[in-house]
Structures are given as structure tokens and as C-alpha cells.
Design a protein around this motif. Structure first.
Motif, PDB file in Angstrom:
ATOM      1  N   VAL A  54       0.778  -1.013  -0.031  1.00 17.27           N
ATOM      2  CA  VAL A  54       0.090  -0.144  -0.178  1.00 17.27           C
ATOM      3  C   VAL A  54       0.779   1.070  -0.042  1.00 17.27           C
ATOM      4  N   LYS A  55       1.841   1.138   0.655  1.00 17.38           N
ATOM      5  CA  LYS A  55       2.918   2.299   0.944  1.00 17.38           C
ATOM      6  C   LYS A  55       3.557   2.689  -0.414  1.00 17.38           C
ATOM      7  N   HIS A  56       3.798   1.380  -0.755  1.00 15.98           N
ATOM      8  CA  HIS A  56       4.961   1.520  -2.070  1.00 15.98           C
ATOM      9  C   HIS A  56       4.188   2.270  -3.145  1.00 15.98           C
ATOM     10  N   ASP A  57       2.658   2.036  -3.328  1.00 16.42           N
ATOM     11  CA  ASP A  57       1.872   2.660  -4.139  1.00 16.42           C
ATOM     12  C   ASP A  57       1.635   4.041  -4.195  1.00 16.42           C
ATOM     13  N   VAL A  58       1.752   4.373  -2.961  1.00 13.09           N
ATOM     14  CA  VAL A  58       1.384   6.065  -2.671  1.00 13.09           C
ATOM     15  C   VAL A  58       2.425   6.726  -2.701  1.00 13.09           C
ATOM     16  N   LEU A  59       3.689   6.363  -2.277  1.00 12.95           N
ATOM     17  CA  LEU A  59       4.552   7.311  -1.919  1.00 12.95           C
ATOM     18  C   LEU A  59       5.678   7.116  -3.133  1.00 12.95           C
ATOM     19  N   PRO A  60       6.829   8.135  -3.034  1.00 19.73           N
ATOM     20  CA  PRO A  60       7.717   8.465  -4.181  1.00 19.73           C
ATOM     21  C   PRO A  60       8.458   7.223  -4.533  1.00 19.73           C
ATOM     22  N   GLY A  61       8.713   7.145  -5.829  1.00 21.35           N
ATOM     23  CA  GLY A  61       9.401   5.806  -6.430  1.00 21.35           C
ATOM     24  C   GLY A  61      10.940   5.820  -6.164  1.00 21.35           C
ATOM     25  N   ASP A  62      11.633   6.776  -5.540  1.00 25.91           N
ATOM     26  CA  ASP A  62      12.898   6.558  -5.186  1.00 25.91           C
ATOM     27  C   ASP A  62      13.173   6.034  -3.672  1.00 25.91           C
ATOM     28  N   VAL A  76       6.927 -13.886  -0.878  1.00 25.78           N
ATOM     29  CA  VAL A  76       8.083 -13.300  -1.549  1.00 25.78           C
ATOM     30  C   VAL A  76       7.721 -12.698  -2.975  1.00 25.78           C
ATOM     31  N   LYS A  77       6.912 -13.293  -3.512  1.00 26.14           N
ATOM     32  CA  LYS A  77       6.438 -12.736  -5.017  1.00 26.14           C
ATOM     33  C   LYS A  77       5.820 -11.582  -4.945  1.00 26.14           C
ATOM     34  N   TYR A  78       5.239 -10.829  -3.885  1.00 28.56           N
ATOM     35  CA  TYR A  78       4.726  -9.632  -3.648  1.00 28.56           C
ATOM     36  C   TYR A  78       5.426  -8.463  -3.691  1.00 28.56           C
ATOM     37  N   ILE A  79       6.836  -8.952  -3.061  1.00 29.38           N
ATOM     38  CA  ILE A  79       7.705  -7.692  -2.727  1.00 29.38           C
ATOM     39  C   ILE A  79       8.829  -7.555  -3.579  1.00 29.38           C
TER      40      ILE A  79
END
Length: 221
Positions: A54-62, A76-79
């Protein structure tokens, strides 16, 4: 009450050169991460796959996301498509699965092997002998989509600074052994990851290159 910004800089000011901070943001909202991000912090640690997604999708890509918790092979496959490092690999089985999923994504994923040195039974990790056996077996050398970059451990959660120091010194000495026997020519094998909110100043004196600090920055969850 201190702000996240003030807390973050207080921790950073105490870190010697060569020690990086993983800000442990698990259970804290994306807004808290944004506040630390705006101060230049880029390494964040999460320990739950769904929350991290969830956080990966809404926060900056760097942002460099570190998965710091106990990771089940079926998650494992999800991250693997985006995580910068998996900090707590405690079995060859998990190493194999990271390699398999990273191969599908055409990525090489950096990992740390987790040691169980603390006297608390609740902690995960490889005993020193199990870690030696895993490396001596050599199968890891065939895993071309996973890269072992160092070791991590959690010291006992106690007030006894000398016990914490003993455990971290043991980890540091073991790192030197592993480096010399299996990774002497590998510049990437360089991370000694120990130290958390209650003991990171000691960790800095015991060779740590990466500390994981959450509560001291973000407050209680």
C-alpha cells in the motif's frame, strides 16, 4: 512533543560516517514517511507485505524499501518486483524462493543473512553454525538473482549494555570470518546490520553499517 523531523535529525546526528539509517516505518501512516522523506530520508523499513504494498503504491518511487520482518516464502512474489533489500533471510529455502521470483522479474535482489545471537528464543535467524553450513554448502553461488550483501542481527532487548556489546561484537567478528572465507573478493558483501532504537549508539561502536530505528523517530505505534 518532538516532531518526526527533529527526531530524525537527532538520530542522524549521532551516526558516524559510513553508518546508514533504515527508518522503521511499519504501522505508521504514509504521511509520517512523507515527513521524513521531505528531510532527505530515503531508506525505510517495513515488516508486513500488505502494508508495504500500500505504501509503495502511494509514496515516491525513489524510496529504498527494506523488508525487515520475518518473510514467508509464499509472500516473496509480492515484494520482489520493487524491494531494495530483504534484511532477514534465515534459510536456504527462502533464499531459493527470492532467487526464483527475482528471476521472473529480471532483477537481482540484495539480501542479508539473519543471525540468531540474542538469548531470546522469540527471535528468528540462523545460528552461527547453521550460517556456516549454508555458506559451505555452496548452493547459494548458483542463485544468480539474489545477492548476499552482509549479515544482520538483533541484540537481546535488555538494559545491560555490556551484554548488548558482547552480542554485537560476536556478530562483527563472525562477519569478518564469513567475509574472509566466502566473500573475500566481493565488494558488495559489506553490510553489518545491527542496532535499533534502544541500542543503536552501541551498534555504531561495534562495527554496524546500517541501523534500524523506528520508535525514536516516529514515536510509539
Amino acid at each position: 512533543m518532538s516532531s518526526i523531523r527533529e527526531n530524525l535529525h537527532r538520530v542522524l546526528d549521532r551516526l558516524p560516517d559510513g553508518v546508514r539509517l533504515v527508518a522503521v516505518s511499519k504501522y505508521h501512516p504514509a504521511s509520517a514517511i512523507s515527513e521524513a522523506y521531505s528531510e532527505g530520508q530515503r531508506l525505510f523499513g517495513e515488516s508486513h507485505v500488505q502494508e508495504l504494498q500500500v505504501k509503495h503504491d502511494v509514496l515516491p518511487g525513489d524510496i529504498e524499501w527494506h523488508f525487515i520482518g520475518h518473510l514467508q516464502t509464499n509472500k516473496v512474489k509480492y515484494i520482489v518486483p520493487y524491494v531494495a533489500m530483504i534484511d532477514a533471510v534465515d534459510s536456504l529455502r527462502l533464499l531459493r524462493e527470492i532467487d526464483r521470483q527475482a528471476s521472473r522479474c529480471q532483477r537481482v535482489v540484495d539480501v542479508l543473512l539473519e543471525l540468531h545471537i540474542a538469548e531470546e528464543e522469540t527471535k528468528y535467524g540462523l545460528s552461527l553454525d547453521d550460517c556456516r553450513a549454508l555458506l559451505a554448502d555452496g548452493e547459494w553461488r548458483q542463485l544468480t538473482h539474489v545477492r548476499i550483501c552482509g549479515l544482520m542481527m538483533m541484540a537481546s532487548y535488555v538494559d545491560d549494555a555490556e551484554q548488548i556489546r558482547r552480542e554485537m561484537t560476536l556478530a562483527s567478528d563472525f562477519f569478518d570470518e564469513v567475509k574472509g572465507r566466502w566473500f573475500a573478493d566481493a565488494d558488495y558483501f559489506c553490510e553489518r546490520s545491527w542496532g535499533m532504537s534502544h541500542d543503536y549508539p552501541i551498534a555504531c561502536q561495534c562495527g554496524s553499517t546500517m541501523v534500524r530505528v523506528g520508535t525514536t523517530i516516529f514515536g510509539e505505534r
